[in-house]
Design an enzyme around this catalytic site. Structure first.
Site: not given
Ligand SMILES: NC(=O)c1ccc[n+]([C@@H]2O[C@H](COP(=O)([O-])OP(=O)(O)OC[C@H]3O[C@@H](n4cnc5c(N)ncnc54)[C@H](OP(=O)(O)O)[C@@H]3O)[C@@H](O)[C@H]2O)c1
Length: 248
Positions: A141, A154
């Site tokens: 990500s 995350y």
């Protein structure tokens, strides 16, 4: 279009979102694809039906990648059904955003179990079947670079994915197995809709900061993954390709 003719791929979390687009893109290039799902059997069946309707080969296989036996069964299904395994796309992921004071053990374990442990277990299972020329692609990500507030857990999982990609490229390189990561910026998926991002200030801010002037769509990532799966990228390993329309 047959860059992946006779290749067999496993895509985790391919019942929707980025994973579904990756499965369809790999199949369009000739790969036979295991379309993994955790809870969305109907979504996976739809992806398989679309691939078959376009003349491709695919099978839906349920399983929780965070459980070793299930990760092994997902991967073994590729060999049982299609006779070999050449491509693993570690796409399954969960995201839940919370500021420091709201982080819970449950959120931590849920995200690390799927995004990190699940990726490791699936790769471990797949490595038994992969041979020379195989390609593993991890979905990381952009969050590890722009470190947005409320993403500590995350972004932490995806930071681990970045590190694991480099480590496994080293470990599997001698077997001529490549390991790369694609790190997307904001992509419009079911998960992002559910998280309330679409229509929020975050979406507006992302568009403003993206040179190409929009958020991403799943197919924007699928074509890059398909490149990394193919021999066209044979000299790339251990790389993290940021795929975010130029956002940094
Ligand atoms: N969308 C974005 O903006 C964005 C940006 C950067 C990175 N990413 C990463 O891209 C990947 C896909 O994101 P997405 O937005 O497409 O997500 P999504 O729409 O929420 O889909 C997630 C997929 O992961 C599967 N999954 C969840 N837990 C699983 C488990 N324990 N075992 C196996 N599969 C599991 C889901 O399966 P079921 O539906 O069957 O339960 C689903 O197919 C993730 O790794 C995410 O972190 C997304």
């Amino acid at each position: 279009m047959s860059k992946l003719k006779d290749k067999v791929a496993v895509v985790t979390g391919a019942s929707k979102g980025i994973g579904a687009a990756i499965a369809k893109s790999l199949a369009a290039e000739g790969a036979s694809v295991v379309v993994n799902y955790a809870s969305s059997r109907a979504g996976a069946d739809k992806v398989v039906a679309e691939i078959e309707a376009a003349g491709g080969k695919a099978v839906a296989v349920g399983g929780d990648i965070a459980k070793a036996a299930e990760a092994q069964a997902i991967v073994d299904a590729a060999v049982e059904r299609f006779g070999r395994l050449d491509i693993l796309v570690n796409n399954s992921g969960v995201y839940e955003f919370a500021p420091l004071e709201a982080i819970t053990e449950e959120q931590f374990h849920r995200q690390f179990n799927v995004n990190v442990l699940g990726l490791l277990l699936t790769t471990q299972a797949a490595a038994k079947h992969l041979g020379e020329g195989a390609s593993i692609i991890n979905i990381g990500s952009l969050a590890t670079r722009i470190v947005p507030p409320a993403s500590a857990v995350y972004a932490g999982t995806k930071g681990a994915v970045d590190a694991i990609t480099g480590v496994l490229a080293q470990e599997l390189g001698p077997r001529k197995i490549r390991v790369n990561a694609v790190n997307p910026g904001l992509i419009e998926t079911e998960g992002v809709h559910t998280a309330g991002v679409i229509g929020s200030d975050l979406e507006t801010l992302t568009v403003t900061k993206t040179p190409l002037g929009r958020i991403g769509q799943p197919k924007d990532i699928a074509s890059i993954v398909t490149f990394l799966a193919s021999d066209d990228s044979y000299w790339l390993t251990g790389e993290q390709l940021v795929a975010a329309g130029g956002m940094r």
